[in-house]
Enzyme design. Structure first.
Site, PDB file in Angstrom:
ATOM      1  N   ASP A  45       0.822  -1.206   0.000  1.00 14.49           N
ATOM      2  CA  ASP A  45       0.000   0.000   0.000  1.00 14.49           C
ATOM      3  C   ASP A  45       0.861   1.264   0.000  1.00 14.49           C
ATOM      4  O   ASP A  45       1.778   1.406   0.827  1.00 14.49           O
ATOM      5  CB  ASP A  45      -0.899  -0.009   1.243  1.00 14.49           C
ATOM      6  CG  ASP A  45      -2.143   0.839   1.082  1.00 14.49           C
ATOM      7  OD1 ASP A  45      -2.352   1.388  -0.008  1.00 14.49           O
ATOM      8  OD2 ASP A  45      -2.916   0.937   2.050  1.00 14.49           O
ATOM      9  N   ASP A  46       0.574   2.180  -0.922  1.00 14.05           N
ATOM     10  CA  ASP A  46       1.204   3.512  -0.944  1.00 14.05           C
ATOM     11  C   ASP A  46       2.718   3.484  -1.150  1.00 14.05           C
ATOM     12  O   ASP A  46       3.416   4.422  -0.738  1.00 14.05           O
ATOM     13  CB  ASP A  46       0.906   4.272   0.357  1.00 14.05           C
ATOM     14  CG  ASP A  46      -0.518   4.811   0.416  1.00 14.05           C
ATOM     15  OD1 ASP A  46      -1.373   4.299  -0.326  1.00 14.05           O
ATOM     16  OD2 ASP A  46      -0.779   5.725   1.207  1.00 14.05           O
ATOM     17  N   CYS A  85      -6.133   4.711  -3.273  1.00 13.77           N
ATOM     18  CA  CYS A  85      -6.328   3.287  -2.972  1.00 13.77           C
ATOM     19  C   CYS A  85      -7.606   2.712  -3.581  1.00 13.77           C
ATOM     20  O   CYS A  85      -7.574   1.696  -4.279  1.00 13.77           O
ATOM     21  CB  CYS A  85      -6.360   3.072  -1.459  1.00 13.77           C
ATOM     22  SG  CYS A  85      -4.864   3.576  -0.591  1.00 13.77           S
ATOM     23  N   HIS A 139     -10.076  -2.433  -1.357  1.00 12.03           N
ATOM     24  CA  HIS A 139     -10.079  -1.249  -0.499  1.00 12.03           C
ATOM     25  C   HIS A 139     -10.977  -1.536   0.697  1.00 12.03           C
ATOM     26  O   HIS A 139     -12.198  -1.621   0.573  1.00 12.03           O
ATOM     27  CB  HIS A 139     -10.592  -0.032  -1.267  1.00 12.03           C
ATOM     28  CG  HIS A 139     -10.522   1.235  -0.471  1.00 12.03           C
ATOM     29  ND1 HIS A 139      -9.349   1.713   0.060  1.00 12.03           N
ATOM     30  CD2 HIS A 139     -11.479   2.121  -0.101  1.00 12.03           C
ATOM     31  CE1 HIS A 139      -9.577   2.835   0.709  1.00 12.03           C
ATOM     32  NE2 HIS A 139     -10.865   3.107   0.633  1.00 12.03           N
ATOM     33  N   ASP A 343      -0.256  -0.184  -5.120  1.00 11.82           N
ATOM     34  CA  ASP A 343      -1.470   0.363  -5.733  1.00 11.82           C
ATOM     35  C   ASP A 343      -1.283   1.758  -6.319  1.00 11.82           C
ATOM     36  O   ASP A 343      -2.006   2.160  -7.225  1.00 11.82           O
ATOM     37  CB  ASP A 343      -2.646   0.341  -4.750  1.00 11.82           C
ATOM     38  CG  ASP A 343      -2.359   1.045  -3.428  1.00 11.82           C
ATOM     39  OD1 ASP A 343      -1.212   1.479  -3.207  1.00 11.82           O
ATOM     40  OD2 ASP A 343      -3.292   1.142  -2.605  1.00 11.82           O
TER      41      ASP A 343
END
Length: 562
Positions: A45-46, A85, A139, A343
């Site tokens: 994530d991120d 996201c 998500h 993502d």
């Protein structure tokens, strides 16, 4: 007696034939299933391009990601379908673009928004795969369609109480005691910039806690147990790391790897926003997903933020190593494809922006590594290959179909990356698209990047000469032909008839004749367009409708004078 035997034989022969036929069917079906490779599908994530093999940051330590790239194909121009996201994961898991699903924002609960769209794990399960999941894949960890997974890790949480990250409880700090130690929140001492929400996650700093207390470590322990007990083949094992999503907290030993007095800030220049349009500056400065750059500078937290981001990335990398080791120890690695991706990217002060939700390279470029198994690599594959074709995470769903040699799924907008795994120089599209809201798109080619906003304002960057995107060439007459060519690559967005700017408001006129959508970019984080605000501003809606009636514009991007 002979008559009885004859009658019995008439009964037994067809039964015997039926049993043999069924046995053969089961055998060959089992053999066909066994021929399908397993899939280890790893989401982070991120995570921007700050990993060693992408040279995103000179100090980052990611030995396991780098080793994975040496075993497979590293895609150096991989981009996300959306730099947030929710819409990114909705696109990845559905295989469909935002302009075909209408999912543009973090209002992206898959079962509610796409109830009739078969998700990636559902499709794999329908075609014979055992599906197992842990962590953040959709998500919202458990916000996936019913029946998507045979087993999924239980919801895990942060070790600290929920109240610790609520602004209403930080007066000015919240104190939490762990094993006799008092830990205060926010760790960075900064008050929230997103004052419209109580949850304050724009925070970073070390946590003197053991690894196993962190939620990614809990999910990892569950996944490793699943692998160790033996997974039914063929299987799809999806694992989603939550870090380095904010808050940027990792065990203290990882933060110690990046001393504040030694950490390097990302490249930046004064006046970077001077050549941007109003829309460009809005997307840079409004704290849609994180906080404001001026706050980070005011509180002297830039170095600490960069150090903490690097620390969380290295923490994830170490956990990744444990996951890969468990696969190697299982005896199933020789028949397992590994795909690792993030993502979307994340800004740490570039363009005076923090977080995501922009069209710039820092938010759209992502790590993507694909490693085929030794016993099932496509012909021509070379370990350690690098592919610089502009690819997109929208291609992941069709890639899994290609890996499993499964029937074609006509709903998908992407294409399989398997040909590029075999030959990184194979024929491919000359660009890819990232969407960050209705009417906002970034077009990425090998050299040029074109960003267009809903009001028609745009930016052009020459990545060869300007890798940091500091010089907007949109008004340079020498590049008029490039601009014209890039405009032709913009998606049509058939669901939307027109995009309109009126002051701080963005209006969207749907093509199906349904009511106007309205978003106030000056209020809260409505730049992200989660909720239609037309009912809150009837006078604005009336003014826009009246102007459209009187002027009858035919262009898709319209600006109404304030």
């Amino acid at each position: 007696m002979q008559a009885v035997q004859s009658m019995l034989m008439k009964v037994i022969r067809p039964i015997t034939f039926f049993i043999l036929h069924i046995s053969a069917f089961i055998f060959f079906s089992s053999a066909a299933a066994d021929s399908k490779p397993n899939i280890l599908f790893i989401a982070i994530d991120d995570l921007n391009d700050w990993i060693g093999c992408l040279d995103g940051h000179p100090q980052v330590k990611t030995p396991h990601m780098d080793s994975l790239a040496e075993r497979g194909v590293l895609f150096t121009e991989a981009h996300c379908p959306a730099p947030v996201c929710g819409p990114s994961r909705a696109a990845i898991m559905s295989g469909m673009r935002a302009w075909n699903t209408g999912v543009y924002s973090n209002n992206a609960n898959y079962p509610k928004r796409l109830p009739g769209v078969e998700s990636m794990p559902q499709y794999l399960k329908r075609h014979g795969y055992a599906t197992i999941g842990a962590g953040k894949l959709f998500h919202g960890d458990h916000s996936f369609p019913k029946g998507s997974f045979d087993r999924y890790a239980p919801m895990s949480g942060h070790p600290w109480p929920k109240e610790a990250i609520l602004s209403s409880q930080q007066k000015p700090v919240y104190e939490w005691t762990y094993n006799g130690k008092v830990i205060t929140f926010p760790r960075n001492g900064m008050p929230a910039d997103r004052i419209w929400k109580d949850t304050h996650t724009f925070d970073w700093g070390p946590m003197d806690l053991p690894d196993h207390e962190f939620r990614d470590a809990k999910d990892l322990a569950w996944a490793i147990k699943e692998i160790e007990r033996g997974l039914q083949e063929p299987y799809f094992l999806g694992f989603g790391f939550h870090l380095p999503h904010q808050p940027l907290h990792a065990p203290k030993r990882f933060h110690d790897m990046y001393p504040l007095d030694e950490v390097e800030l990302p490249p930046h220049i004064e006046g970077d926003l001077d050549d941007l349009s109003r829309s460009g500056r809005d997307y840079a400065l409004i704290p849609t997903t994180s906080g404001e750059h001026r706050s980070v500078v005011k509180y002297g937290q830039w170095e600490n933020a960069v150090s903490s981001y690097l620390a969380t990335v290295t923490f994830v990398d170490e956990m990744l190593g444990k996951l890969l080791h468990s696969l190697e120890s299982s005896g199933q690695a020789d028949n397992t494809w590994i795909l690792l991706w993030s993502d979307h990217g994340w800004h740490l002060g570039e363009k005076e922006h923090w977080g995501k939700a922009t069209g710039w390279y820092r938010a759209t470029r992502v790590p993507l590594i694909i490693v085929p198994p030794e016993n099932g690599a496509p012909e021509g594959f070379q370990p350690g290959s690098v592919c610089d074709q502009p690819v997109n995470l929208i291609d992941l769903y069709p890639t899994l179909i290609g890996i499993g040699s499964l029937p074609k799924n006509d709903q998908l907008d992407g294409q399989s990356l398997v040909p590029l795994v075999a030959n990184p120089n194979a024929d491919w599209s000359d660009h890819t698209v990232t969407t960050f809201g209705r009417g906002n798109h970034a077009i990425t080619g090998k050299r040029w990047r074109y960003i267009q906003y809903f009001d028609g304002r745009a930016e052009l960057y020459d990545r060869d000469r300007d890798p940091n995107e500091w010089r907007n060439l949109i008004d340079d007459p020498e590049h008029a032909d490039i601009v014209a060519a890039m405009k032709k690559k913009m998606p049509e967005e058939a669901l939307c008839k027109q995009f309109i700017r009126y002051g701080d408001f963005k209006a969207v006129i749907p093509s199906d004749g349904s009511p106007m959508l309205l978003f106030n970019h000056a209020l809260e984080n409505n730049l992200e367009e989660r909720f239609d605000e037309a009912k809150d501003y009837p006078e604005v809606v009336a003014h826009i409708q009246d102007w459209l009636t009187r002027h009858n514009p035919t262009q898709k991007n319209v600006v109404i004078p304030d």
